[in-house]
Design an enzyme around this catalytic site. Structure first.
Site, PDB file in Angstrom:
ATOM      1  N   GLY A  10       0.800  -1.218   0.000  1.00  0.00           N
ATOM      2  CA  GLY A  10       0.000   0.000   0.000  1.00  0.00           C
ATOM      3  C   GLY A  10       0.839   1.277   0.000  1.00  0.00           C
ATOM      4  CG  ASN A  11       4.937   1.240   1.482  1.00  0.00           C
ATOM      5  OD1 ASN A  11       4.602   0.143   1.060  1.00  0.00           O
ATOM      6  ND2 ASN A  11       6.190   1.608   1.592  1.00  0.00           N
ATOM      7  CE  LYS A 128      -8.789  -5.923   4.343  1.00  0.00           C
ATOM      8  NZ  LYS A 128      -7.454  -5.674   4.877  1.00  0.00           N
ATOM      9  CE  LYS A 234       0.579  -6.128  -1.570  1.00  0.00           C
ATOM     10  NZ  LYS A 234       0.595  -6.181  -0.142  1.00  0.00           N
ATOM     11  CE  LYS A 296       3.462  -7.443   3.688  1.00  0.00           C
ATOM     12  NZ  LYS A 296       2.587  -7.056   2.581  1.00  0.00           N
TER      13      LYS A 296
HETATM   14  P1  ADP Z   1       1.402  -3.919   2.723  1.00  0.00           P
HETATM   15  O1  ADP Z   1       0.538  -2.770   2.328  1.00  0.00           O
HETATM   16  O2  ADP Z   1       2.768  -3.815   2.139  1.00  0.00           O
HETATM   17  O3  ADP Z   1       0.758  -5.244   2.518  1.00  0.00           O
HETATM   18  P2  ADP Z   1       1.114  -4.452   5.581  1.00  0.00           P
HETATM   19  O4  ADP Z   1       0.849  -3.377   6.589  1.00  0.00           O
HETATM   20  O5  ADP Z   1      -0.011  -5.365   5.259  1.00  0.00           O
HETATM   21  O6  ADP Z   1       1.676  -3.711   4.282  1.00  0.00           O
HETATM   22  O7  ADP Z   1       2.359  -5.337   6.059  1.00  0.00           O
HETATM   23  C1  ADP Z   1       3.561  -4.760   6.496  1.00  0.00           C
HETATM   24  C2  ADP Z   1       3.566  -4.601   8.015  1.00  0.00           C
HETATM   25  O8  ADP Z   1       3.683  -5.873   8.648  1.00  0.00           O
HETATM   26  C3  ADP Z   1       4.708  -3.840   8.600  1.00  0.00           C
HETATM   27  O9  ADP Z   1       4.531  -2.456   8.534  1.00  0.00           O
HETATM   28  C4  ADP Z   1       4.766  -4.354  10.042  1.00  0.00           C
HETATM   29  O10 ADP Z   1       4.160  -3.448  10.930  1.00  0.00           O
HETATM   30  C5  ADP Z   1       3.922  -5.618  10.026  1.00  0.00           C
HETATM   31  N1  ADP Z   1       4.543  -6.806  10.609  1.00  0.00           N
HETATM   32  C6  ADP Z   1       3.872  -7.716  11.347  1.00  0.00           C
HETATM   33  N2  ADP Z   1       4.669  -8.690  11.774  1.00  0.00           N
HETATM   34  C7  ADP Z   1       5.903  -8.420  11.285  1.00  0.00           C
HETATM   35  C8  ADP Z   1       7.163  -9.087  11.360  1.00  0.00           C
HETATM   36  N3  ADP Z   1       7.303 -10.238  12.039  1.00  0.00           N
HETATM   37  N4  ADP Z   1       8.222  -8.534  10.723  1.00  0.00           N
HETATM   38  C9  ADP Z   1       8.098  -7.380  10.033  1.00  0.00           C
HETATM   39  N5  ADP Z   1       6.929  -6.697   9.928  1.00  0.00           N
HETATM   40  C10 ADP Z   1       5.827  -7.214  10.539  1.00  0.00           C
HETATM   41 MG    MG Z   2      -0.996  -5.989   3.518  1.00  0.00          MG
END
Ligand code: ADP
Ligand code: MG
Length: 334
Positions: A10-11, A128, A234, A296
């Site tokens: 998203g960023n 969700k 996604k 992820k």
């Molecule tokens: P995106 O839009 O890229 O999918 P998300 O917010 O869904 O972003 O996922 C990224 C976030 O996952 C990071 O900003 C972090 O806060 C979170 N996160 C949760 N657990 C972990 C972890 N074990 N290591 C790194 N980040 C983590």
């Molecule tokens: Mg995400």
């Protein structure tokens, strides 16, 4: 030539501290496309997917506010609209970068439906949250006016029957606006446009597909597709896209530079490399949060196990090159 599927977080389109103006979104997409261009220059065949959370959230607010003036569109159509919007932003930006570098390569966005199972457990207990937060009064008003269901029991029969996510749940009990609409987040099975996408990729087109996790559709008994209200993760959908194009590498670009163990504590530690077995163990130990890092890592595991991919990488935009060389990010291997 290796094929790489890049999943933009998203960023890459809207930063957390921005309101999401047209200019802001194009600026962010510009930064993301410069990174992607480096991959193209290095000789990778690139396929791009991206999130759409803030964009679809905003568009849903517009649907709601404009109801008295123009008919509102349902979630599946809103999903298609944001795929078009973000696809256009990436497409035009990348085309212009290629042009400036005298590279003549076609770029195209495919509006993508993603097939999900109509028996997916999430239809019986939508998980969700989407759109605005509501107070109890607001929530009750919406329930009364639109026939939404308030805090249903999991599996309640009418949710299942309607196959619609018209449910409002208390998602943040301590907030003064604790209620939010929740929709199903079913597991992706495959992009409905898999064969069209594969043909484009095979003929050297840089493809943007499966945006926002794809538009969720279910198949009826006769294989007829029906659009539904829901949000597919996604990263999980990106993995199915990687499967469809037989990618070698699945690259997940987010706002952290790697997956961490004990994330957010004084003990946090970056994982540079992990095998699928190690990743599964860390998952079991609860290192990767549901809804963010969890899906992820799960998508990366699937990419190696089910799609027989060579390696999957989780990192941030600015570390892309280092991560591909194993000097940053988290790489998941068989
Ligand atoms: P995106 O839009 O890229 O999918 P998300 O917010 O869904 O972003 O996922 C990224 C976030 O996952 C990071 O900003 C972090 O806060 C979170 N996160 C949760 N657990 C972990 C972890 N074990 N290591 C790194 N980040 C983590
Ligand atoms: Mg995400």
């Amino acid at each position: 030539m290796e094929t790489i599927v890049v999943a933009l977080g998203g960023n890459a389109i809207k930063q957390a501290d921005e309101i999401g103006t047209n200019e802001e979104q194009f600026k962010n997409v510009g930064i993301a496309c410069e990174s992607i261009f480096k991959l193209i220059k290095e000789g990778y065949k690139v396929v791009i997917t991206h999130g759409n959370g803030p964009q679809s959230g905003n568009l849903m607010v517009q649907q709601d506010l404009g109801t008295d003036v123009v008919p509102p569109m349902p979630m599946d159509v809103v999903g298609a609209m944001t795929q078009g919007q973000i696809g256009y932003m990436i497409q035009r930006t990348l085309q212009n970068i290629l042009k400036k570098n005298n590279l003549d390569m076609p770029v195209a966005t495919v509006v993508t439906q993603v097939v999900v199972s109509k028996d997916d457990p999430d239809f019986k207990d939508p998980s969700k949250p989407v759109g605005n937060f509501f107070t109890e009064e607001e929530a009750k008003k919406i329930v009364f006016e639109k026939g939404y269901i308030l805090d249903p029991k999991p599996g309640q029969e009418h949710i299942d029957k309607k196959m619609k996510g018209h449910v409002i749940k208390k998602v943040k009990p301590t907030a003064n606006k604790p209620y939010r609409r929740v929709v199903p987040s079913p597991d992706p099975v495959r992009p409905a446009e898999a064969s069209a996408i594969k043909k484009l990729v095979d003929s050297q087109v840089i493809v943007i597909a499966s945006g926002g996790g794809g538009i969720p559709v279910v198949e009826d008994r006769n294989g007829i597709l029906i659009g539904i209200d829901g949000v597919i993760d996604k990263d999980k959908a990106g993995e199915r896209l990687a499967e469809a194009v037989k990618a070698d590498i699945f690259l997940v670009l987010t706002d952290v530079d790697a997956a961490y163990l004990n994330y957010g504590t004084s003990e946090q530690k970056q994982v540079r490399k992990m095998t699928v077995a190690e990743a599964k163990n860390y998952m079991k130990e609860g290192h990767f949060l549901a809804g963010s890092m969890g899906p992820k890592v799960l998508a990366c595991i699937r990419f190696i196990e089910e799609a027989k991919g060579k390696r999957a990488i989780i990192t941030s935009l600015d570390k892309t090159e280092d991560a591909l060389n194993g000097n940053a990010g988290t790489t998941i291997t068989p």
